[in-house]
Design a protein around this motif. Structure first.
Motif, PDB file in Angstrom:
ATOM      1  N   THR A  46      -5.175  16.258  -9.684  1.00 38.38           N
ATOM      2  CA  THR A  46      -6.011  16.201  -8.478  1.00 38.38           C
ATOM      3  C   THR A  46      -5.852  14.865  -7.773  1.00 38.38           C
ATOM      4  OG1 THR A  46      -7.629  17.656  -9.549  1.00 38.38           O
ATOM      5  CG2 THR A  46      -8.352  16.488  -7.586  1.00 38.38           C
ATOM      6  N   SER A  47      -5.774  13.782  -8.547  1.00 45.39           N
ATOM      7  CA  SER A  47      -5.583  12.458  -7.942  1.00 45.39           C
ATOM      8  C   SER A  47      -4.266  12.391  -7.178  1.00 45.39           C
ATOM      9  CB  SER A  47      -5.614  11.372  -9.033  1.00 45.39           C
ATOM     10  OG  SER A  47      -6.859  11.348  -9.685  1.00 45.39           O
ATOM     11  N   GLY A  48      -3.202  12.960  -7.783  1.00 46.05           N
ATOM     12  CA  GLY A  48      -1.907  12.951  -7.109  1.00 46.05           C
ATOM     13  C   GLY A  48      -1.905  13.770  -5.839  1.00 46.05           C
ATOM     14  N   VAL A  49      -2.500  14.964  -5.886  1.00 48.62           N
ATOM     15  CA  VAL A  49      -2.542  15.823  -4.703  1.00 48.62           C
ATOM     16  C   VAL A  49      -3.368  15.183  -3.592  1.00 48.62           C
ATOM     17  CG1 VAL A  49      -3.384  18.038  -3.812  1.00 48.62           C
ATOM     18  CG2 VAL A  49      -2.172  17.951  -6.004  1.00 48.62           C
ATOM     19  N   VAL A  50      -4.527  14.642  -3.953  1.00 52.57           N
ATOM     20  CA  VAL A  50      -5.404  14.014  -2.941  1.00 52.57           C
ATOM     21  C   VAL A  50      -4.714  12.808  -2.322  1.00 52.57           C
ATOM     22  CG1 VAL A  50      -7.559  12.748  -2.625  1.00 52.57           C
ATOM     23  CG2 VAL A  50      -7.548  14.844  -3.961  1.00 52.57           C
ATOM     24  N   ARG A  51      -4.010  12.039  -3.146  1.00 56.94           N
ATOM     25  CA  ARG A  51      -3.304  10.871  -2.608  1.00 56.94           C
ATOM     26  C   ARG A  51      -2.220  11.303  -1.610  1.00 56.94           C
ATOM     27  NH1 ARG A  51      -3.499   5.794  -3.956  1.00 56.94           N
ATOM     28  NH2 ARG A  51      -4.790   6.300  -5.771  1.00 56.94           N
ATOM     29  N   GLN A  52      -1.491  12.382  -1.910  1.00 61.73           N
ATOM     30  CA  GLN A  52      -0.472  12.882  -0.990  1.00 61.73           C
ATOM     31  C   GLN A  52      -1.107  13.364   0.313  1.00 61.73           C
ATOM     32  OE1 GLN A  52       2.901  13.043  -1.120  1.00 61.73           O
ATOM     33  NE2 GLN A  52       2.881  11.835  -3.011  1.00 61.73           N
ATOM     34  N   GLN A  64      -2.398  10.324   2.683  1.00 65.05           N
ATOM     35  CA  GLN A  64      -1.542   9.173   3.002  1.00 65.05           C
ATOM     36  C   GLN A  64      -1.652   8.779   4.469  1.00 65.05           C
ATOM     37  OE1 GLN A  64       2.451  10.094   1.739  1.00 65.05           O
ATOM     38  NE2 GLN A  64       2.173   9.160  -0.290  1.00 65.05           N
ATOM     39  N   VAL A  65      -1.612   9.783   5.365  1.00 65.96           N
ATOM     40  CA  VAL A  65      -1.705   9.498   6.804  1.00 65.96           C
ATOM     41  C   VAL A  65      -3.048   8.871   7.135  1.00 65.96           C
ATOM     42  CG1 VAL A  65      -1.737  10.522   9.106  1.00 65.96           C
ATOM     43  CG2 VAL A  65      -0.079  11.310   7.415  1.00 65.96           C
ATOM     44  N   HIS A  66      -4.117   9.422   6.554  1.00 67.90           N
ATOM     45  CA  HIS A  66      -5.452   8.880   6.792  1.00 67.90           C
ATOM     46  C   HIS A  66      -5.558   7.432   6.313  1.00 67.90           C
ATOM     47  CE1 HIS A  66      -5.738  13.255   6.434  1.00 67.90           C
ATOM     48  NE2 HIS A  66      -6.763  13.200   7.298  1.00 67.90           N
ATOM     49  N   ALA A  67      -4.890   7.147   5.180  1.00 72.67           N
ATOM     50  CA  ALA A  67      -4.931   5.791   4.646  1.00 72.67           C
ATOM     51  C   ALA A  67      -4.231   4.820   5.601  1.00 72.67           C
ATOM     52  CB  ALA A  67      -4.279   5.753   3.270  1.00 72.67           C
ATOM     53  N   ARG A  68      -3.091   5.261   6.191  1.00 69.78           N
ATOM     54  CA  ARG A  68      -2.377   4.384   7.140  1.00 69.78           C
ATOM     55  C   ARG A  68      -3.211   4.162   8.398  1.00 69.78           C
ATOM     56  NH1 ARG A  68       2.244   7.394   5.386  1.00 69.78           N
ATOM     57  NH2 ARG A  68       2.201   8.694   7.254  1.00 69.78           N
ATOM     58  N   ILE A  69      -3.862   5.214   8.887  1.00 68.76           N
ATOM     59  CA  ILE A  69      -4.733   5.073  10.078  1.00 68.76           C
ATOM     60  C   ILE A  69      -5.861   4.100   9.787  1.00 68.76           C
ATOM     61  CG2 ILE A  69      -6.367   6.285  11.567  1.00 68.76           C
ATOM     62  CD1 ILE A  69      -4.578   8.751  11.311  1.00 68.76           C
ATOM     63  N   ALA A  70      -6.461   4.229   8.583  1.00 65.79           N
ATOM     64  CA  ALA A  70      -7.566   3.333   8.225  1.00 65.79           C
ATOM     65  C   ALA A  70      -7.079   1.888   8.144  1.00 65.79           C
ATOM     66  CB  ALA A  70      -8.158   3.776   6.877  1.00 65.79           C
ATOM     67  N   MET A  71      -5.844   1.680   7.651  1.00 69.79           N
ATOM     68  CA  MET A  71      -5.299   0.330   7.538  1.00 69.79           C
ATOM     69  C   MET A  71      -5.108  -0.288   8.932  1.00 69.79           C
ATOM     70  SD  MET A  71      -1.708  -0.906   5.796  1.00 69.79           S
ATOM     71  CE  MET A  71      -0.796   0.008   7.052  1.00 69.79           C
ATOM     72  N   VAL A  72      -4.590   0.515   9.863  1.00 68.59           N
ATOM     73  CA  VAL A  72      -4.406   0.029  11.235  1.00 68.59           C
ATOM     74  C   VAL A  72      -5.755  -0.279  11.865  1.00 68.59           C
ATOM     75  CG1 VAL A  72      -3.615   0.642  13.559  1.00 68.59           C
ATOM     76  CG2 VAL A  72      -2.204   1.197  11.554  1.00 68.59           C
ATOM     77  N   ALA A  73      -6.740   0.592  11.638  1.00 67.32           N
ATOM     78  CA  ALA A  73      -8.067   0.367  12.195  1.00 67.32           C
ATOM     79  C   ALA A  73      -8.656  -0.948  11.686  1.00 67.32           C
ATOM     80  CB  ALA A  73      -8.987   1.532  11.844  1.00 67.32           C
ATOM     81  N   ARG A  74      -8.425  -1.252  10.418  1.00 66.14           N
ATOM     82  CA  ARG A  74      -8.939  -2.514   9.875  1.00 66.14           C
ATOM     83  C   ARG A  74      -8.226  -3.714  10.504  1.00 66.14           C
ATOM     84  NH1 ARG A  74      -9.359   0.674   5.103  1.00 66.14           N
ATOM     85  NH2 ARG A  74      -7.248   0.117   4.445  1.00 66.14           N
ATOM     86  N   ARG A  75      -6.916  -3.557  10.769  1.00 61.17           N
ATOM     87  CA  ARG A  75      -6.183  -4.656  11.426  1.00 61.17           C
ATOM     88  C   ARG A  75      -6.707  -4.889  12.834  1.00 61.17           C
ATOM     89  NH1 ARG A  75      -0.009  -3.274  11.066  1.00 61.17           N
ATOM     90  NH2 ARG A  75       0.047  -5.095  12.484  1.00 61.17           N
ATOM     91  N   VAL A  76      -6.946  -3.782  13.565  1.00 64.01           N
ATOM     92  CA  VAL A  76      -7.483  -3.916  14.935  1.00 64.01           C
ATOM     93  C   VAL A  76      -8.862  -4.562  14.883  1.00 64.01           C
ATOM     94  CG1 VAL A  76      -8.295  -2.633  16.959  1.00 64.01           C
ATOM     95  CG2 VAL A  76      -6.136  -2.004  15.829  1.00 64.01           C
ATOM     96  N   SER A  77      -9.661  -4.138  13.897  1.00 64.68           N
ATOM     97  CA  SER A  77     -11.013  -4.720  13.759  1.00 64.68           C
ATOM     98  C   SER A  77     -10.950  -6.198  13.468  1.00 64.68           C
ATOM     99  CB  SER A  77     -11.763  -3.975  12.642  1.00 64.68           C
ATOM    100  OG  SER A  77     -13.044  -4.518  12.463  1.00 64.68           O
ATOM    101  N   ALA A  78      -9.842  -6.628  12.842  1.00 66.71           N
ATOM    102  CA  ALA A  78      -9.675  -8.046  12.532  1.00 66.71           C
ATOM    103  C   ALA A  78      -8.979  -8.792  13.670  1.00 66.71           C
ATOM    104  CB  ALA A  78      -8.880  -8.202  11.227  1.00 66.71           C
ATOM    105  N   LYS A  79      -8.978  -8.215  14.888  1.00 65.59           N
ATOM    106  CA  LYS A  79      -8.442  -8.849  16.120  1.00 65.59           C
ATOM    107  C   LYS A  79      -6.924  -8.849  16.190  1.00 65.59           C
ATOM    108  CE  LYS A  79     -12.710  -9.833  17.023  1.00 65.59           C
ATOM    109  NZ  LYS A  79     -13.486  -8.936  17.928  1.00 65.59           N
ATOM    110  N   ASP A  80      -6.255  -7.997  15.361  1.00 62.93           N
ATOM    111  CA  ASP A  80      -4.799  -7.895  15.429  1.00 62.93           C
ATOM    112  C   ASP A  80      -4.478  -6.810  16.460  1.00 62.93           C
ATOM    113  OD1 ASP A  80      -2.108  -7.721  15.196  1.00 62.93           O
ATOM    114  OD2 ASP A  80      -2.099  -7.108  13.049  1.00 62.93           O
TER     115      ASP A  80
END
Length: 206
Positions: free
Chosen positions: A176-182, A185-201
């Motif tokens: 289940t962990s492997g399937v959920v991680r797959q 993945q896209v959501h995780a990348r979007i969240a990472m970008v959102a955090r960068r934008v929030s940090a003024k990047d």
């Protein structure tokens, strides 16, 4: 989100397996007990019939083989013949000279109709039946067999199911962990970008 999702799926599977294993265990246990009960009842009816036919001055237990359920094999026969006052008329060697008193047979002695129940006498756990001897009012036969084989098989089944249960839960969590991680993945990348934008990047792009 990943942790909650994996936890929720694992919990659902855990509960499902627990219910399924409990049902299987109860079915197997009941089936084995019923098989032993049938053997005891058949043997008890045959015993009292032959005791009654033998009759004479003193009733005696017929020396025969013990109850033999189909897939268990011969078992040690515990038998005691009581008179109307509860005194022992005859007893098999399995009791080693220490047969139970009639008063100790509660609740079996309260329903003498070849109904089978458990009987605990000291460290002995028996499956037993009490049945009245035809044509001899008040004379009853106690016929019992040890529960050791049944209890040992139940404990073995519990251990096997416990191992399978823990292995299934471990596999479920890993898969289940492997399937959920797959899937995220896209959501995780979007969240990472959102955090960068929030940090003024402001160079970050989705």
């Amino acid at each position: 989100f990943r942790s909650r999702f994996v936890g929720a799926i694992s919990l659902v599977i855990l509960v499902t397996l627990a219910v399924a294993f409990a049902a299987v265990f109860q079915f197997v246990k009941t089936s084995q007990e019923r098989q032993l009960d049938d053997a005891l009842q058949r043997e008890a009816r045959q015993e009292v019939s032959e005791i009654s036919v033998g009759g004479g001055e003193r009733l005696r237990i017929v020396p025969r083989l013990s109850p033999q359920p189909d897939d268990i094999g011969p078992m040690t026969k515990y038998a005691v013949l009581y008179d109307e006052s509860g005194q022992v008329l005859d007893v098999t060697a399995a009791w080693k000279g220490r047969p139970p008193k009639f008063d100790e047979l509660t609740p079996l002695k309260d329903d003498i109709e070849a109904s089978v129940g458990d009987l605990e006498l000291g460290d002995q756990r028996l499956r037993a039946v009490i049945i009245e001897v035809p044509n001899y009012s008040g004379r009853v036969l106690l016929l019992a067999a040890s529960r050791t084989d049944l209890d040992d098989e139940s404990q073995y089944l519990i251990r096997v199911m416990g191992f399978v249960f823990m292995f299934a839960i471990l596999v479920t969590i890993v898969l289940t962990s492997g399937v959920v991680r797959q899937l995220t993945q896209v959501h995780a990348r979007i969240a990472m970008v959102a955090r960068r934008v929030s940090a003024k990047d402001l160079t970050a792009r989705v």
